[in-house]
Design a protein around this motif. Structure first.
Motif, mmCIF file in Angstrom:
data_model
loop_
_atom_site.group_PDB
_atom_site.id
_atom_site.type_symbol
_atom_site.label_atom_id
_atom_site.label_comp_id
_atom_site.label_asym_id
_atom_site.label_seq_id
_atom_site.Cartn_x
_atom_site.Cartn_y
_atom_site.Cartn_z
ATOM 1 N N ASP A 44 0.838 -1.321 0.120
ATOM 2 C CA ASP A 44 -0.070 -0.211 -0.084
ATOM 3 C C ASP A 44 0.830 1.141 -0.072
ATOM 4 O O ASP A 44 1.746 1.200 0.683
ATOM 5 C CB ASP A 44 -0.892 0.028 1.328
ATOM 6 C CG ASP A 44 -1.980 1.256 1.268
ATOM 7 O OD1 ASP A 44 -2.559 1.504 0.280
ATOM 8 O OD2 ASP A 44 -1.693 1.915 2.053
ATOM 9 N N VAL A 45 0.505 2.438 -0.871
ATOM 10 C CA VAL A 45 1.406 3.623 -0.858
ATOM 11 C C VAL A 45 0.650 4.678 -0.516
ATOM 12 O O VAL A 45 0.903 5.827 -0.502
ATOM 13 C CB VAL A 45 2.047 3.646 -2.279
ATOM 14 C CG1 VAL A 45 2.598 2.565 -2.925
ATOM 15 C CG2 VAL A 45 0.338 4.018 -3.367
ATOM 16 N N THR A 46 -0.657 4.635 0.398
ATOM 17 C CA THR A 46 -1.517 5.715 0.516
ATOM 18 C C THR A 46 -0.904 6.513 1.498
ATOM 19 O O THR A 46 -0.763 7.847 1.646
ATOM 20 C CB THR A 46 -2.769 5.239 1.134
ATOM 21 O OG1 THR A 46 -2.536 4.232 2.339
ATOM 22 C CG2 THR A 46 -3.601 4.620 0.256
ATOM 23 N N ARG A 47 0.114 5.979 2.392
ATOM 24 C CA ARG A 47 0.917 6.863 3.509
ATOM 25 C C ARG A 47 2.222 7.740 2.692
ATOM 26 O O ARG A 47 2.673 8.541 3.507
ATOM 27 C CB ARG A 47 1.216 6.011 4.758
ATOM 28 C CG ARG A 47 2.251 4.943 4.243
ATOM 29 C CD ARG A 47 2.462 3.814 5.326
ATOM 30 N NE ARG A 47 3.273 2.975 5.153
ATOM 31 C CZ ARG A 47 4.627 2.576 5.690
ATOM 32 N NH1 ARG A 47 4.902 3.499 6.517
ATOM 33 N NH2 ARG A 47 5.207 1.584 5.427
ATOM 34 N N PHE A 48 2.411 7.259 1.510
ATOM 35 C CA PHE A 48 3.605 8.307 0.790
ATOM 36 C C PHE A 48 2.914 8.961 -0.409
ATOM 37 O O PHE A 48 3.893 8.799 -1.488
ATOM 38 C CB PHE A 48 4.617 7.013 0.349
ATOM 39 C CG PHE A 48 5.091 6.194 1.647
ATOM 40 C CD1 PHE A 48 5.616 6.909 2.693
ATOM 41 C CD2 PHE A 48 5.036 4.979 1.473
ATOM 42 C CE1 PHE A 48 6.377 5.955 3.791
ATOM 43 C CE2 PHE A 48 5.680 4.037 2.455
ATOM 44 C CZ PHE A 48 6.277 4.615 3.692
#
Length: 738
Positions: free
Chosen positions: A478-482
């Motif tokens: 998952d890349v949502t925090r970046f």
């Protein structure tokens, strides 16, 4: 993405692993390359800060830039250890290859052994240091033999396949040059040039001899095998890392370290091997001034070769593997002195090559066999005659297996290309950034890239970025925090701390850089870097274009909806205005109708009053006078006509109320006018005068309505002349337009 780059990176990776260094690779291309696809990659170099690295190894990125531009580039990293490859700059340690020795032997061989008389050359770029050095050596050697290299026979290319093809076209088609020897300044161009010459009907080497430079695998397996110069590229980068290590430990480093090339003759220049199974080395490899070795010192020398080969190896080797290699070679060295070639061959087949897990050692065995062969050539004639058959048997055995592994690697490369092609097709038709990671996850492990990060710029100034893809251990994360971080950080800190050894490449099209990506640093084939760069760039740019089209489409649809709503509002307002106008017109018509009704009522009252006046007056006369019968009849006739007029008026009212049509009859109008006038004006002070001009007119008319009209007109005239007078009635026949 070429042999030189692959070999250079392979050597650097191997040596960094030996020293447990983290190698961060920035593949930004040659500085100031005018080719638009390459020029965009240069922007990666501006993102690397010296505070984020301990030392810098600069490969051959200065091939086409000025000294000033090169100094400006290097000045950004002052204060940390820097080593350059191929080119030397004052005050900066450099490691480079001596093009002269091996290349000089090659040109001498062409003249002395092969009988070459007329030469042509396809070189590298005009401002490339290595290319210029080779060209200088070639002219010097040819001059020694009173031969010249005509400038018209020299083609400046770019070390590529296409450059070689264009070079042949210029030499043969444009300049009409005739030559018996073509010297290409790298193997890639030489192999392509041979293909083009053969396609044109030339026989290699009988019509034209062809040579290269680098000693790549392609040169060995070309048809015919290519005469070349061995270029120690892997050793070049390994030596550069050694120099950096000395600098990092505070040791002084040589300003310039030079590695030597060696000549490798093969069939493309016309010299056939006396013994095709024996390896060939240039005379410069053998140190004729050294004391000849003996078999007494053989065991000790053999162990030294093993350590030398292990030190120079570009293969990632663990301690357990190194110890296995030492023990096997120690046993083989003892057998070499006591057993014949076939027995030694069987030993290697069973001990080494029967297990495919030992493929990693193939290059090591070839290298140690080369050392053994060189050692054997320097033995006394008696010892050499005793040992050489076994040495050649060993040499052929290890090369045979090394070659089979190479063929296998080509098959693996073909599979890799197929995987890249399939992945590229999928990415090209994706048009969804959120699914790029899912596609990479499918192929990451098979492609040898379990770690992959894709980053896109989020603003026009390229100062902010977002993580589009995060593949770790072959799994899409998952890349949502970046979603947002400064692009100068390259990656979010947790990822950069976790993966310090990465290879960075750009994402771009011809006129725009829109991001970059990382894969785990490793011994990857060059096609992987180039394919990933183009496929990811195409996928992301395609998605951006589709998104832009969709955004404009949505905007257009919204605009149409807004305009439609505006038109609907305007139309409704217009409808309302029309309704209000119609209502106003109805009200006005109603008001007019009321006014008309009022006038009608007044007229009717007036008419009935006249009728009643006639009736009342005649009744009074009949009552008060005692007249004769004729007088009475006259009065009765006047009263009858008044009643008839009242009846006609009532009829007209009924017709008006029912919306009926007038009842028309054809009759003379003059009598009606005269009768009506006399009836109305009787007893008044107004005298009627009639001017009918002797012409009688028949008219289609409702005589009751015409009579009513005449009544109203005459009454209006009476009211207009209170003092009496004459009222003239004229009747004329007029022709009016339709």
């Amino acid at each position: 993405n070429n042999w030189f780059g692959e070999a250079l990176l392979k050597g650097a990776i191997a040596r960094c692993r030996t020293y447990q260094y983290e190698l961060f690779v920035v593949d930004g291309g040659t500085l100031e390359n005018t080719y638009e696809w390459e020029y965009q990659r240069n922007k990666l170099y501006t993102m690397i800060e010296k505070d984020s690295i301990d030392a810098l190894l600069v490969a051959n990125v200065f091939g086409i830039v000025s000294q000033t531009a090169a100094y400006q580039f290097l000045a950004r990293y002052s204060g940390i250890p820097v080593v350059t490859l191929c080119e030397k700059f004052p005050g900066i340690p450099a490691v480079r290859i001596d093009n002269a020795r091996g290349f000089r032997d090659l040109v001498r061989h062409l003249v002395e052994v092969c009988g070459a008389k007329s030469f042509a050359a396809i070189t590298g770029p005009a401002n490339n240091f290595d290319s210029n050095e080779r060209l200088k050596v070639m002219r010097e050697v040819l001059g020694h033999y009173n031969l010249t290299l005509d400038p018209e026979a020299v083609i400046c290319a770019d070390f590529s396949d296409q450059g070689a093809k264009l070079g042949i076209e210029v030499l043969l088609d444009e300049r009409r040059r005739k030559f018996d020897t073509l010297v290409c300044f790298n193997d890639q161009m030489a192999v392509r040039a041979m293909d083009e010459l053969i396609r044109r009907g030339f026989d290699i080497p009988n019509d034209i001899k062809v040579t290269g430079f680098d000693n790549t695998y392609d040169s060995l397996y070309a048809n015919p095998p290519l005469t070349t110069v061995h270029n120690p590229v892997e050793e070049l980068s390994m030596t550069a890392v050694d120099v950096l290590r000395d600098l990092l430990h505070g040791k002084a480093a040589e300003e310039l370290t030079v590695l030597h090339t060696r000549f490798v003759p093969r069939l493309s220049c016309g010299e056939a091997y006396v013994n095709i199974t024996a390896p060939r080395f240039s005379p410069s490899v053998l140190d004729e001034s050294a004391v000849a070795p003996t078999l007494t010192g053989f065991p000790e020398a053999a162990l030294g070769w093993a350590e030398k080969v292990l030190l120079q190896s570009t293969v990632e080797i663990g301690e357990r593997q190194k110890n296995w290699f030492r023990e096997v070679w120690k046993t083989a060295a003892h057998k070499l002195l006591s057993e014949a070639g076939p027995q030694l061959h069987q030993f290697f087949v069973k001990t080494v090559f029967a297990d495919r897990k030992n493929e990693w050692s193939a290059e090591l065995w070839v290298a140690v066999a080369d050392e053994l062969y060189l050692y054997t050539l320097q033995l006394s004639a008696e010892d050499r005659e005793r040992l050489l058959p076994t040495v050649l048997c060993l040499h052929n055995t290890v090369r045979m297996y090394r070659n089979s592994y190479f063929v296998n690697s080509l098959l693996q490369l073909h599979s890799l290309q197929r995987l890249l092609f399939i992945m590229g097709e999928t990415l090209a038709s994706l048009f969804d950034l959120d699914k790029v990671g899912e596609v990479l996850e499918q192929y990451a492990v098979q492609l040898g890239i379990p770690t992959c990060f894709v980053v896109g710029f989020t603003d026009a100034s390229r100062t902010r970025a977002r993580l589009i893809v995060c593949v770790e251990e072959g799994r899409n994360r998952d890349v949502t925090r970046f979603r947002d971080f400064p692009s100068r950080a390259l990656l979010p800190k947790p990822l950069l701390d976790k993966y310090p050894s990465l290879t960075m490449n750009s994402l771009h099209v011809r006129e725009e850089v829109f991001g970059y990506f990382f894969i785990n640093t490793g011994d990857h084939p060059g096609i992987l870097y180039e394919s990933l760069r183009h496929q990811l760039s195409t996928a992301i740019k395609g998605t951006q274009l589709v998104s832009t089209v969709n955004r404009y489409s949505a905007g257009l649809e919204q605009m149409v909806q807004e305009r439609t709503e505006e038109l609907r509002t305007v139309n409704q307002e217009l409808t309302n205005q029309i309704e209000r106008r119609e209502q106003a017109e109805k009200e006005l018509l109603k008001q007019k109708n009321l006014e008309s009704l009022s006038l009608l009522a007044g007229g009717i009252a007036h008419d009935f009053n006249n009728i009643l006046t006639v009736l009342s007056g005649n009744l009074s006369l009949l009552k008060e006078t005692d007249a004769d019968a004729a007088y009475r009849r006259n009065r009765y006739e006047l009263m009858r006509k008044a009643v008839a007029n009242a009846k006609a008026l009532t009829y007209q009212l009924l017709t008006f109320a029912k919306g009926g049509m007038p009842v028309k009859k054809t009759m003379l109008i003059e009598p009606l006018i005269e009768e009506t006038a006399k009836f109305i004006l009787h007893g008044s002070r107004i005298k009627p005068e009639f001017d009918f001009s002797g012409e009688t007119l028949s008219v289609d008319m409702d005589h009751h309505q015409i009579s009513q009209v005449m009544n109203n007109v005459i009454l209006n005239a009476v009211q207009a002349m209170p003092n009496g007078g004459s009222l003239v009635f004229r009747v004329r026949h007029e022709q009016t337009p339709e």
